[in-house]
Design a protein around this motif. Structure first.
Motif, PDB file in Angstrom:
ATOM      1  N   SER A 174       0.977  -1.115   0.192  1.00  0.00           N
ATOM      2  CA  SER A 174      -0.243  -0.039   0.495  1.00  0.00           C
ATOM      3  C   SER A 174       1.000   1.589  -0.170  1.00  0.00           C
ATOM      4  O   SER A 174       1.845   1.469   0.374  1.00  0.00           O
ATOM      5  CB  SER A 174      -0.841   0.314   0.757  1.00  0.00           C
ATOM      6  OG  SER A 174      -0.283   0.064   2.357  1.00  0.00           O
ATOM      7  N   ASP A 185       0.703   3.848   1.843  1.00  0.00           N
ATOM      8  CA  ASP A 185       1.824   3.886   3.130  1.00  0.00           C
ATOM      9  C   ASP A 185       2.377   3.171   3.783  1.00  0.00           C
ATOM     10  O   ASP A 185       3.123   3.093   5.197  1.00  0.00           O
ATOM     11  CB  ASP A 185       0.681   4.567   3.905  1.00  0.00           C
ATOM     12  CG  ASP A 185      -0.557   3.767   3.938  1.00  0.00           C
ATOM     13  OD1 ASP A 185      -0.739   2.543   3.234  1.00  0.00           O
ATOM     14  OD2 ASP A 185      -1.797   3.517   5.226  1.00  0.00           O
ATOM     15  N   ALA A 233       0.976   0.421   4.822  1.00  0.00           N
ATOM     16  CA  ALA A 233       0.731  -0.576   6.278  1.00  0.00           C
ATOM     17  C   ALA A 233      -0.154  -1.592   5.690  1.00  0.00           C
ATOM     18  O   ALA A 233      -0.308  -2.642   7.122  1.00  0.00           O
ATOM     19  CB  ALA A 233      -0.412   0.506   6.664  1.00  0.00           C
ATOM     20  N   LYS A 256      -9.558   0.871   1.755  1.00  0.00           N
ATOM     21  CA  LYS A 256      -8.841   1.985   2.024  1.00  0.00           C
ATOM     22  C   LYS A 256      -8.699   1.200   3.803  1.00  0.00           C
ATOM     23  O   LYS A 256      -8.790   0.709   4.281  1.00  0.00           O
ATOM     24  CB  LYS A 256     -10.688   3.123   2.726  1.00  0.00           C
ATOM     25  CG  LYS A 256     -11.024   3.647   1.359  1.00  0.00           C
ATOM     26  CD  LYS A 256     -11.971   3.983   1.470  1.00  0.00           C
ATOM     27  CE  LYS A 256     -12.828   5.213   0.402  1.00  0.00           C
ATOM     28  NZ  LYS A 256     -13.711   4.344  -0.869  1.00  0.00           N
ATOM     29  N   LYS A 257      -8.641   2.511   4.454  1.00  0.00           N
ATOM     30  CA  LYS A 257      -7.699   1.754   5.697  1.00  0.00           C
ATOM     31  C   LYS A 257      -8.706   1.016   6.355  1.00  0.00           C
ATOM     32  O   LYS A 257      -8.429   0.111   7.902  1.00  0.00           O
ATOM     33  CB  LYS A 257      -7.169   2.828   7.088  1.00  0.00           C
ATOM     34  CG  LYS A 257      -5.280   3.382   6.124  1.00  0.00           C
ATOM     35  CD  LYS A 257      -4.683   3.702   7.444  1.00  0.00           C
ATOM     36  CE  LYS A 257      -3.632   3.894   7.238  1.00  0.00           C
ATOM     37  NZ  LYS A 257      -2.583   4.876   7.899  1.00  0.00           N
ATOM     38  N   GLU A 258      -9.938   1.571   6.945  1.00  0.00           N
ATOM     39  CA  GLU A 258     -11.269   1.321   7.358  1.00  0.00           C
ATOM     40  C   GLU A 258     -11.424   0.151   7.367  1.00  0.00           C
ATOM     41  O   GLU A 258     -12.503  -0.557   7.465  1.00  0.00           O
ATOM     42  CB  GLU A 258     -12.448   2.105   7.438  1.00  0.00           C
ATOM     43  CG  GLU A 258     -12.457   2.921   6.536  1.00  0.00           C
ATOM     44  CD  GLU A 258     -11.626   3.795   5.798  1.00  0.00           C
ATOM     45  OE1 GLU A 258     -12.449   4.635   4.856  1.00  0.00           O
ATOM     46  OE2 GLU A 258     -11.320   4.073   6.263  1.00  0.00           O
TER      47      GLU A 258
END
Length: 106
Positions: free
Chosen positions: A23, A25, A27, A71-73
């Motif tokens: 990803s 970022d 993460a 998405k992160k969530e």
């Protein structure tokens, strides 16, 4: 950093089906390993999907695409299920509506 690659390390691989995704970022990272139906060149070539992709290549690229849009969530479970649905949808579109979800030959 957004890194994507598709590569088989076997120099004789005609249709490289392995890949990885990180990803932007950093993460999340994953490795993909596509698996095509058995084929034997030149007598029995694999089924090819749009973009001249073997089944294993289509799976690796589709999974990478779905995860790159997550998405992160988003939960990991839901993202995996979404990737599975997308692969199945592509199979049905190009192999026919009677493709079974658990049919390893597609």
């Amino acid at each position: 950093m957004n890194i994507q690659a598709v590569r088989d390390f076997d120099k004789e691989c005609v249709y490289p089906e392995d890949g990885w995704y990180v990803s932007p970022d950093g993460a999340f990272a994953m490795v993909t390993d596509g698996c095509s139906e058995p084929y034997s060149l030149p007598d029995r070539p694999p089924f090819m999907y749009p973009g001249n992709l073997s089944g294993g290549q289509m799976v690796s690229k589709t999974v990478q695409k779905v995860f790159s849009m997550a998405k992160k969530e988003d939960s990991l479970k839901e993202t995996v299920l979404q990737a599975n649905e997308e692969v199945w949808s592509v199979q049905q579109e190009h192999r026919g509506k009677n493709v079974a979800r658990d049919d390893a030959s597609t």
